[in-house]
Design an enzyme around this catalytic site. Sequence first.
Site, short mmCIF file in Angstrom:
data_model
loop_
_atom_site.label_atom_id
_atom_site.label_comp_id
_atom_site.label_asym_id
_atom_site.label_seq_id
_atom_site.Cartn_x
_atom_site.Cartn_y
_atom_site.Cartn_z
N TYR A 241 -52.42 71.53 -27.08
CA TYR A 241 -52.73 71.31 -28.51
C TYR A 241 -54.11 70.69 -28.70
O TYR A 241 -54.95 71.24 -29.42
CB TYR A 241 -51.62 70.43 -29.09
CG TYR A 241 -51.85 69.92 -30.49
CD1 TYR A 241 -52.34 70.75 -31.49
CD2 TYR A 241 -51.52 68.61 -30.82
CE1 TYR A 241 -52.52 70.28 -32.78
CE2 TYR A 241 -51.69 68.13 -32.10
CZ TYR A 241 -52.20 68.97 -33.09
OH TYR A 241 -52.38 68.49 -34.35
N ASP B 202 -54.86 74.48 -16.47
CA ASP B 202 -53.56 74.25 -17.09
C ASP B 202 -52.49 74.93 -16.23
O ASP B 202 -52.73 76.02 -15.71
CB ASP B 202 -53.57 74.86 -18.50
CG ASP B 202 -52.59 74.20 -19.43
OD1 ASP B 202 -53.02 73.59 -20.43
OD2 ASP B 202 -51.36 74.28 -19.17
N LEU C 69 -49.73 75.81 -17.56
CA LEU C 69 -49.03 76.60 -18.59
C LEU C 69 -47.55 76.23 -18.71
O LEU C 69 -46.77 77.01 -19.23
CB LEU C 69 -49.21 78.11 -18.36
CG LEU C 69 -50.66 78.61 -18.41
CD1 LEU C 69 -50.74 80.12 -18.17
CD2 LEU C 69 -51.33 78.29 -19.75
N PHE D 193 -56.56 65.99 -20.39
CA PHE D 193 -55.52 66.00 -21.42
C PHE D 193 -54.13 66.27 -20.85
O PHE D 193 -53.13 65.92 -21.49
CB PHE D 193 -55.80 67.09 -22.46
CG PHE D 193 -57.10 66.89 -23.18
CD1 PHE D 193 -57.15 66.11 -24.32
CD2 PHE D 193 -58.28 67.44 -22.70
CE1 PHE D 193 -58.34 65.90 -24.98
CE2 PHE D 193 -59.48 67.23 -23.37
CZ PHE D 193 -59.50 66.46 -24.50
N THR E 150 -53.66 56.63 -25.46
CA THR E 150 -52.69 56.62 -26.57
C THR E 150 -52.48 55.24 -27.18
O THR E 150 -52.58 54.22 -26.49
CB THR E 150 -51.33 57.13 -26.05
OG1 THR E 150 -50.33 56.89 -27.05
CG2 THR E 150 -50.89 56.42 -24.78
N TYR F 51 -43.75 56.38 -21.52
CA TYR F 51 -44.94 57.21 -21.77
C TYR F 51 -46.19 56.32 -21.85
O TYR F 51 -47.19 56.56 -21.17
CB TYR F 51 -44.74 58.00 -23.07
CG TYR F 51 -46.02 58.58 -23.61
CD1 TYR F 51 -46.71 59.57 -22.92
CD2 TYR F 51 -46.55 58.13 -24.82
CE1 TYR F 51 -47.89 60.08 -23.42
CE2 TYR F 51 -47.72 58.64 -25.33
CZ TYR F 51 -48.40 59.61 -24.62
OH TYR F 51 -49.58 60.11 -25.11
N PHE G 285 -54.03 57.66 -32.02
CA PHE G 285 -52.83 57.28 -32.74
C PHE G 285 -52.06 58.60 -32.96
O PHE G 285 -51.83 59.28 -31.97
CB PHE G 285 -53.20 56.40 -33.95
CG PHE G 285 -53.50 54.98 -33.46
CD1 PHE G 285 -54.52 54.75 -32.52
CD2 PHE G 285 -52.72 53.91 -33.85
CE1 PHE G 285 -54.76 53.47 -31.99
CE2 PHE G 285 -52.96 52.62 -33.34
CZ PHE G 285 -53.97 52.41 -32.41
N HIS H 86 -42.44 66.07 -32.42
CA HIS H 86 -43.29 65.31 -33.34
C HIS H 86 -42.89 65.51 -34.80
O HIS H 86 -42.41 66.56 -35.20
CB HIS H 86 -44.76 65.70 -33.13
CG HIS H 86 -45.27 65.22 -31.81
ND1 HIS H 86 -45.62 66.08 -30.81
CD2 HIS H 86 -45.41 63.98 -31.33
CE1 HIS H 86 -45.99 65.37 -29.76
NE2 HIS H 86 -45.86 64.09 -30.04
N ARG I 164 -46.96 55.09 -39.09
CA ARG I 164 -47.93 55.61 -38.12
C ARG I 164 -49.24 55.97 -38.81
O ARG I 164 -49.27 56.23 -40.00
CB ARG I 164 -47.37 56.88 -37.43
CG ARG I 164 -46.15 56.65 -36.56
CD ARG I 164 -46.51 55.93 -35.28
NE ARG I 164 -45.37 55.73 -34.40
CZ ARG I 164 -44.53 54.70 -34.48
NH1 ARG I 164 -44.69 53.78 -35.41
NH2 ARG I 164 -43.53 54.58 -33.63
N1 UDP Z 1 -39.69 60.75 -36.14
C1 UDP Z 1 -38.58 60.97 -36.96
N2 UDP Z 1 -37.97 62.17 -36.88
C2 UDP Z 1 -38.40 63.18 -36.05
C3 UDP Z 1 -39.53 62.94 -35.24
C4 UDP Z 1 -40.16 61.70 -35.30
O1 UDP Z 1 -38.16 60.10 -37.72
O2 UDP Z 1 -37.79 64.26 -36.03
C5 UDP Z 1 -40.38 59.44 -36.24
C6 UDP Z 1 -40.50 58.74 -34.90
O3 UDP Z 1 -39.34 57.98 -34.64
C7 UDP Z 1 -41.75 57.90 -35.13
C8 UDP Z 1 -42.60 58.75 -36.07
O4 UDP Z 1 -41.68 59.69 -36.67
O5 UDP Z 1 -41.42 56.71 -35.79
C9 UDP Z 1 -43.69 59.51 -35.36
O6 UDP Z 1 -43.10 60.14 -34.23
P1 UDP Z 1 -43.84 61.22 -33.36
O7 UDP Z 1 -42.87 61.67 -32.29
O8 UDP Z 1 -44.41 62.27 -34.25
O9 UDP Z 1 -45.07 60.45 -32.72
P2 UDP Z 1 -45.14 59.09 -31.86
O10 UDP Z 1 -45.44 58.00 -32.84
O11 UDP Z 1 -43.87 58.90 -31.11
O12 UDP Z 1 -46.30 59.36 -30.95
#
Ligand code: UDP
Length: 331
Positions: free
Chosen positions: A11, A31, A33, A73, A117, A141, A169, A188, A220
């Site tokens: 991505y 990569d 893949l 990445f 991250t 992670y 972020f 995500h 976030r």
């Molecule tokens: N989240 C959620 N429902 C989903 C996916 C993510 O409520 O289906 C929440 C997750 O718990 C976090 C925020 O959305 O608080 C962002 O999550 P994401 O996985 O996109 O990114 P992260 O912050 O983990 O890198």
Amino acid sequence: MKVLVTGGAGYIGSVVADELLQAGHQVVAFDNLSRGHRQAVPKNAELVVGDLADRAGLDQLLRSRAIDAVMHFAALIEAGESMKAPQEFFRNNTANALTLLEAMLAAGVKRFVFSSTAALFGNPERTPIEEDDRLQPTNAYGESKLLVERMLTWFHQIHGLGYASLRYFNAAGASRPDKGEAHQPETHLIPRILQVALGRTKHVNIFGTDYSTPDGTCVRDYIHVSDLAHAHLLALHALENSPKNSSPLIYNLGNGQGFSVRQVVEVARNVTGHPIPVIESPRRPGDPAVLIASSEKIRRDLGWQPRFGDLKSIVESAWQWHRAYPNGYPD
Ligand code: UDP
């Protein structure tokens, strides 16, 4: 410069590869893949399919292509998954990064840009988060990436490695309608919400509604993938132009503004016109309540400026991609 982009079919790596080519660099995308997509690699880049665990392959690649710099990445990225199988994160993210650094050392490649991250910070002591704030990941992670940052300080000090570590972020959005986020499985928030708008899933789960945030859901800082990509170019050029042994470039990258899960859903409802039903669900293990970046340092040092800073344009660009390619890349 000739730049090796590991995860160049992924991505963020594939968008950075585009930007590198536009700036006149040569790109070798590397990569395996396993998560990436051949179609995401720019046509003018060379794609080498291989694995970072293969040291001999890396040695051969770095030498045969006369690589000047590496942008790294390739990694596992799902914070939630890391709390079920941490070993995979330490193997893929930490051990493989060490193999790559060893190969660079052997080949004399001295410039490295690392995809780091916000998860390094865990539950931050203050908001917005500055680069020198306490690093204490709450998920494996984040720990797997923090260990790489720690190794980098020693490679810098002892071997003179010039490096930048960019702590993203929440990367989101699409750089073009035919290039976007296509993770399998998709964990995500924004793509999962948009899958509901596409009618592919019935609802989105909100993981946790009892956080101490204004509406109880996690907050976030979402940053457009093209703005991230631009920061990589600036970092690479700064490394190219900085004298030997100058300090590492460590930057937080976000817009400095937080949005709760409920607010993101609301923006997506406005953008898509879909009601996007939600189900309130338990917390996802390892999630910090609030992560908001201060990106003052990269603005000051490198003149970085986000071009797509508002959440609506981030979601709109993602929506264009998801609507055009509801099944992701056709491979
Ligand atoms: N989240 C959620 N429902 C989903 C996916 C993510 O409520 O289906 C929440 C997750 O718990 C976090 C925020 O959305 O608080 C962002 O999550 P994401 O996985 O996109 O990114 P992260 O912050 O983990 O890198």
